[in-house]
Design a protein around this motif. Structure first.
Motif, PDB file in Angstrom:
ATOM      1  N   ASP A 561       0.842  -1.193   0.000  1.00  0.00           N
ATOM      2  CA  ASP A 561       0.000   0.000   0.000  1.00  0.00           C
ATOM      3  C   ASP A 561       0.879   1.247   0.000  1.00  0.00           C
ATOM      4  N   ILE A 562       0.480   2.235  -0.816  1.00  0.00           N
ATOM      5  CA  ILE A 562       1.243   3.477  -0.923  1.00  0.00           C
ATOM      6  C   ILE A 562       0.286   4.634  -0.678  1.00  0.00           C
ATOM      7  N   TYR A 563       0.446   5.289   0.469  1.00  0.00           N
ATOM      8  CA  TYR A 563      -0.405   6.433   0.816  1.00  0.00           C
ATOM      9  C   TYR A 563       0.387   7.705   0.550  1.00  0.00           C
ATOM     10  N   LEU A 564      -0.124   8.529  -0.369  1.00  0.00           N
ATOM     11  CA  LEU A 564       0.530   9.786  -0.713  1.00  0.00           C
ATOM     12  C   LEU A 564      -0.333  10.945  -0.219  1.00  0.00           C
ATOM     13  N   HIS A 565       0.172  11.644   0.785  1.00  0.00           N
ATOM     14  CA  HIS A 565      -0.608  12.772   1.306  1.00  0.00           C
ATOM     15  C   HIS A 565      -0.293  14.036   0.521  1.00  0.00           C
ATOM     16  N   ALA A 566      -1.198  14.991   0.628  1.00  0.00           N
ATOM     17  CA  ALA A 566      -1.066  16.249  -0.112  1.00  0.00           C
ATOM     18  C   ALA A 566      -0.163  17.217   0.653  1.00  0.00           C
ATOM     19  N   LEU A 567      -0.076  18.434   0.139  1.00  0.00           N
ATOM     20  CA  LEU A 567       0.767  19.451   0.755  1.00  0.00           C
ATOM     21  C   LEU A 567       0.075  20.101   1.950  1.00  0.00           C
ATOM     22  N   VAL A 568       0.882  20.592   2.878  1.00  0.00           N
ATOM     23  CA  VAL A 568       0.355  21.428   3.952  1.00  0.00           C
ATOM     24  C   VAL A 568       0.504  22.877   3.505  1.00  0.00           C
ATOM     25  N   LYS A 569      -0.620  23.583   3.446  1.00  0.00           N
ATOM     26  CA  LYS A 569      -0.618  24.981   3.008  1.00  0.00           C
ATOM     27  C   LYS A 569      -1.126  25.879   4.127  1.00  0.00           C
ATOM     28  N   ASP A 570      -1.086  27.170   3.884  1.00  0.00           N
ATOM     29  CA  ASP A 570      -1.594  28.085   4.905  1.00  0.00           C
ATOM     30  C   ASP A 570      -3.122  28.132   4.847  1.00  0.00           C
ATOM     31  N   LYS A 571      -3.720  28.907   5.711  1.00  0.00           N
ATOM     32  CA  LYS A 571      -5.179  28.904   5.836  1.00  0.00           C
ATOM     33  C   LYS A 571      -5.886  29.364   4.570  1.00  0.00           C
ATOM     34  N   ASP A 572      -5.164  30.127   3.716  1.00  0.00           N
ATOM     35  CA  ASP A 572      -5.752  30.609   2.470  1.00  0.00           C
ATOM     36  C   ASP A 572      -5.469  29.685   1.292  1.00  0.00           C
ATOM     37  N   GLY A 573      -4.849  28.541   1.568  1.00  0.00           N
ATOM     38  CA  GLY A 573      -4.561  27.590   0.508  1.00  0.00           C
ATOM     39  C   GLY A 573      -3.305  27.898  -0.273  1.00  0.00           C
ATOM     40  N   LYS A 574      -2.462  28.809   0.250  1.00  0.00           N
ATOM     41  CA  LYS A 574      -1.222  29.159  -0.439  1.00  0.00           C
ATOM     42  C   LYS A 574      -0.077  28.277   0.038  1.00  0.00           C
ATOM     43  N   LYS A 575       0.801  27.927  -0.903  1.00  0.00           N
ATOM     44  CA  LYS A 575       1.971  27.126  -0.569  1.00  0.00           C
ATOM     45  C   LYS A 575       2.884  27.933   0.350  1.00  0.00           C
ATOM     46  N   MET A 576       3.452  27.263   1.332  1.00  0.00           N
ATOM     47  CA  MET A 576       4.294  27.966   2.293  1.00  0.00           C
ATOM     48  C   MET A 576       5.691  28.197   1.712  1.00  0.00           C
ATOM     49  N   SER A 577       6.207  29.395   1.938  1.00  0.00           N
ATOM     50  CA  SER A 577       7.553  29.728   1.483  1.00  0.00           C
ATOM     51  C   SER A 577       8.095  30.875   2.318  1.00  0.00           C
ATOM     52  N   LYS A 578       9.410  30.969   2.375  1.00  0.00           N
ATOM     53  CA  LYS A 578      10.031  32.065   3.118  1.00  0.00           C
ATOM     54  C   LYS A 578       9.670  33.410   2.507  1.00  0.00           C
ATOM     55  N   SER A 579       9.652  33.448   1.167  1.00  0.00           N
ATOM     56  CA  SER A 579       9.367  34.725   0.501  1.00  0.00           C
ATOM     57  C   SER A 579       7.946  35.208   0.797  1.00  0.00           C
ATOM     58  N   SER A 580       7.014  34.257   0.980  1.00  0.00           N
ATOM     59  CA  SER A 580       5.629  34.641   1.287  1.00  0.00           C
ATOM     60  C   SER A 580       5.438  34.960   2.763  1.00  0.00           C
TER      61      SER A 580
END
Length: 916
Positions: A561-580
């Protein structure tokens, strides 16, 4: 008990106790292990240079939940931890440290550099392991592996030699992704990003014997049209002296126009190409143009690769520095001219620009071309550019002699997956797997580094080449001599981590296994692994490579079995980054809230196939849940000093039986969700039982039957085991509080049996559901007459079923705040009335002062009359109906229906009150 639960005083202490007792190890739950039940999962080995980020926190939390669940369910469990040596990243760290002291790695040499790298690894590497412990995860730490420990070094050499001898590893000159800092990269190690640059339209003048009156050729009429490429990463080579073409000369000569985003590359052009079916250029096929500044002649060739409808239909061909042109060059037997070295420094083919770095030379070359009349125009241009995933340097297509794993290594793995040998969760990921694997190219596995697994290939002065499993072979197997050298390159990091599912279990470890805690029998016991949990973003970096390397070495896929989870984003659905500026540090969350709260929040938000949106609001909701559990325990302890273990046969009260059966349903549904890796559903089901069913109803109902509290306490105590995989610390603490013990002198619930449910008594559930429905109905009826929180003298209940709840009226009286409740078969006139699915409730209005209530209802009636009139006028207006959008009409129609329903209800209530 203290007023509030303090996780900071509990989590570190409890974790240390459980680890020291060996609970995390494969025999940690020996007292509950069942025959022939094993579970194995591999930790994706984080980089030794890494720190815990929120994506790690999700992966490790989910892995810990399933491991704790299986451990409590009687499985002999191995969660294999470890770290990856992270070739490029680690070498960069140590190189920077040396450079800060004014030293280069070349000055101290390879052996001394590796010695310093190992020193750094032992001293500073693995900080992430401490951070993982803060999260409360429970891998078998005593078995921690490192991708360059002695056993895994042996396994890597064995795997390489096997593939080499099968002809699946080869060496040759191929075009690769090249970082001028870090060397060769595989396709998945290149990050493509939007780049705002320039598009340079260059004039290539026809040689004198190539003259033509063709209308597509530029000159004094300036008819050349710029060729705009989709592939913007072109590199060109050339050699020879700069000619004397000037702007004045250029204006009188016919030319064609091509375009490039990298003018520094045109030195490597060895052809210009048109489509053979393009009528505009048939006369030019076989003729020649001169390269600007250099005067070197290159031929105009024909190939169907050219898109006639794009730009001028003329493209330049740079075989040594462009992926597409590399194939064209092979087809047409063109010259391959390399214009810069491994560091990106332009060579003698670039004339006066020799010695400049490729990117630094761009503006200077463009300026010279423009001054000499070879630039048609320069435009702003946005394109996709490849960057090294580690150092962020611009990557170049570059021909280099490298080691490759042939793509056919994946054939059997692809077949096995599609025959059901492995299952993806969510299932749609098999489509991505197939799409990528079936287009797989040969994998470049050699890296121009010093830190890593040295390629185990040796070259003897007699001319013999061989791969050897020995770290230092004694002699050449062909001539018997000892004059041989080892290949200087190291293997791609993903080669060794691709062996992780079985090399960590002893495969190929050889003598390194002696006196170690892991045994050769691990392979037969724990391979294939039970499952894999990781982020979808490393499906091709790691997952696919494990699948084809494991299948090749052992003839079986590495996991079912291979479980692939999605990304963890901020509350607005934006990808987390230092620049943001929106990065969430999991350690900060643990410090502010707790490990339990972070784990539970991540889990309950992690629906299959959907991104996780983190926020402080969600963390607060989970904290409220822990407060609810703590307060429930305080209530139970206020009434009973300590509670015995749950014995189903000892539950005698009707309320106890009801809560027990609700607990059984929660057990079944939680298990079902965990078994299908619906982690969020499992967490949600535990949450609903503990908050809604136990606390909101069980505890409240117990105030009408205090004899049930001891039974409820035993059920709640057992439910802490259900919660344990998700919130291991507070569940442990509350379990011992309810038991009158503490962890220091008793066994942890993490190695006790996970709850299992026996047969469910549907009859008792139906009765209490009817009781709860009656309470809610009476409360609603009271609210209509402004008596929501007041105690009333009497209420009536009219049932729609034959269920007898006459013996349970004490629960209804207490929670609905009624001095008396009576079952009736009749409709009670002059009453406030509420109708629900299985019953009706009535509150007699005789003797009540209803003046204020009537005034409120009349006010509501008046407002509703106006609302209805307004909506009816609009909907009866033919012009409005003809012109209004369908969505507006639908909204108004629905609003009218709702207003009329409310109006009828208000009128009914008024009629009841006015008839008293």
């Amino acid at each position: 008990m203290a007023e509030f639960y303090d996780p900071k005083t509990i989590e570190e202490k409890f974790y240390k106790i459980c680890e020291e007792r060996g609970y995390f190890e494969i025999d940690g739950n020996k007292n509950i292990q069942e025959d022939n039940k094993t579970f194995c999962i591999m930790m994706p080995p984080p980089n030794v240079t890494g720190v815990l980020h929120i994506g790690h926190a999700l992966t490790f939390t989910l892995q810990d939940i399933i491991t704790r669940y299986k451990r409590m369910d009687g499985y002999k469990t191995l969660w294999q931890p470890g770290l990856d040596h992270a070739g490029i990243a680690t070498q960069n760290v140590v190189e920077k440290q040396l450079l800060a002291s004014g030293i280069t790695k070349e000055q101290i040499g390879r052996e001394e550099f590796l010695k310093k790298t190992w020193e750094w690894k032992e001293k500073s590497g693995g900080q992430i392991v401490y951070q993982m412990r803060r999260l409360g995860i429970t891998p078998a730490w005593s078995r921690e592996r490192f991708t360059m420990d002695e056993g895994l070094k042996n396994a890597v050499r064995k795997a390489f030699v096997s593939l080499y001898n099968k002809g699946l590893i080869i060496r040759g000159n191929y075009m690769v992704n090249w970082c001028t800092h870090d060397g060769a990269l595989s396709d998945v190690e290149v990050e493509h990003k939007a780049n705002k640059g320039k598009l340079y339209h260059l004039r290539y003048f026809l040689c004198e014997n190539s003259s033509s009156n063709h209308s597509q050729i530029g000159g004094e009429a300036d008819l050349g049209v710029a060729q705009n490429f989709a592939s913007a990463d072109r590199i060109n080579n050339s050699s020879s002296e700069q000619n004397s073409n000037s702007a004045k000369d250029a204006s009188k000569r016919p030319y064609i126009v091509v375009a490039t985003t990298r003018p520094e590359t045109y030195f490597g052009d060895t052809a210009v190409m048109v489509n053979p079916n393009d009528e505009r250029y048939k006369d030019l096929i076989g003729k020649f143009v001169e390269l600007p500044l250099l005067g070197r002649k290159i031929k105009i060739i024909a190939d169907e690769h050219v898109d006639m409808s794009f730009g001028t239909g003329c493209v330049k061909v740079t075989p040594a520095h462009d992926t597409n042109d590399y194939e064209v060059g092979n087809r047409h037997n063109l010259e391959f001219i390399t214009i810069f070295d491994e560091k990106g420094i332009l060579n003698e083919h670039c004339g006066e620009f020799k010695g400049l770095e490729r990117l630094e030379a761009r503006d200077k070359i463009a300026g010279k071309l423009e001054s000499k009349g070879f630039v048609e125009k320069i435009e702003d241009y946005e394109n996709q550019v490849g960057y090294c995933y580690r150092c962020k340097n611009v990557v170049e297509p570059y021909i280099s002699k490298q080691w490759f794993v042939k793509s056919e290594i994946a054939d059997e793995a692809i077949k096995s997956v599609n025959e059901g040998g492995a299952k993806f969760y969510p299932s749609h990921w098999i489509n991505s797997f197939n799409a990528w694997m079936r287009e797989l190219k040969d994998w470049c596995i050699s890296r121009q580094l010093w830190w890593g697994h040295r390629i185990p290939v040796f070259y003897c002065e007699c001319g013999h080449e061989w791969a050897d499993e020995s770290e230092k072979p004694l002699k050449c197997p062909k001539c018997g001599g000892d004059k041989f050298t080892q290949d200087p390159d190291v293997l791609d990091t993903w080669f060794s981590s691709g062996l992780w599912p079985f090399s960590t279990l002893g495969w190929g470890n050889g003598n390194a296994l002696k006196n170690e805690k892991w045994l050769e029998s691990d392979l037969s016991e724990f391979y294939p692994n039970s499952m894999l949990i990781t982020g979808f973003d490393i499906l091709f970096f790691w997952v696919a490579r494990m699948m084809f390397q494991s299948n090749n070495a052992l003839g079986e896929l590495p996991f079912k079995d291979i479980y692939l989870h999605a990304l963890v984003k901020d509350k607005d659905g934006k990808k987390m980054s230092k620049s943001s500026g929106n990065i969430i540090d999991p350690l900060d969350m643990i410090d502010e809230y707790s490990a339990d709260i972070l784990r539970f929040t991540l889990t309950i938000l992690c629906a299959q196939g959907r991104d996780v949106r983190m926020s402080d609001e969600q963390m607060v909701l989970s904290r409220n849940f822990t407060n609810k559990l703590y307060n429930a325990t305080k209530f139970l302890r206020m009434n009973v000093d300590k509670f015995s273990d749950l014995d189903e046969n000892a539950v005698h009260t009707e309320l106890g039986k009801y809560i027990l059966n609700r607990f059984k349903i929660a057990i079944n549904e939680t298990r079902k969700a965990l078994d299908s890796y619906r982690f969020n559903d499992a967490a949600d089901r535990v949450y609903k039982f503990l908050w809604d069913e136990f606390c909101d109803w069980g505890i409240e109902l117990s105030k009408a039957d205090k004899s049930a509290i001891s039974e409820l306490g035993s059920i709640f105590k057992e439910s802490m085991k259900l919660l344990s995989p998700f919130m291991p610390f507070i569940s442990e603490y509350l379990y011992h509080e309810l038991s009158g013990t503490n962890l220091e002198n008793s066994t942890s619930i993490m190695i006790s049996k996970y709850p299992k449910a026996s047969k469910i008594d549907e009859a008792i559930i139906s009765k209490f559901e009817l009781i709860i429905e009656a309470i809610i109905s009476i409360r609603r009826a009271k609210a209509t007459i402004d008596q929501g929180n007041a105690k009333i003298s009497k209420a009536f209940i009219k049932l729609n079923s034959n269920l007898d709840i006459a013996n349970y009226l004490n629960f209804i009286k207490l929670l609905a705040k009624c001095e008396n409740v009576e079952i009736t078969k009749d409709i009670i006139p002059n009453s406030a009335r509420d109708v629900s699915e299985n019953l009706e409730s009535f509150i007699p209005l005789a003797g009540m002062d209803t003046t204020a209530i009537i005034a409120r209802l009349n006010s509501q009636k008046s407002k509703l009359e106006k609302e209805i009139a307004k909506l009816e006028n609009m909907l009866n207006n033919e012009k409005f109906v003809a012109n209004a959008p369908e969505s507006v009409l639908k909204t108004n129609q629905e609003g009218l229906a709702t207003a009329k329903a409310k109006f009828e209800k208000v009128c009914s209530e008024l009629e009841s009150l006015e008839n008293i």
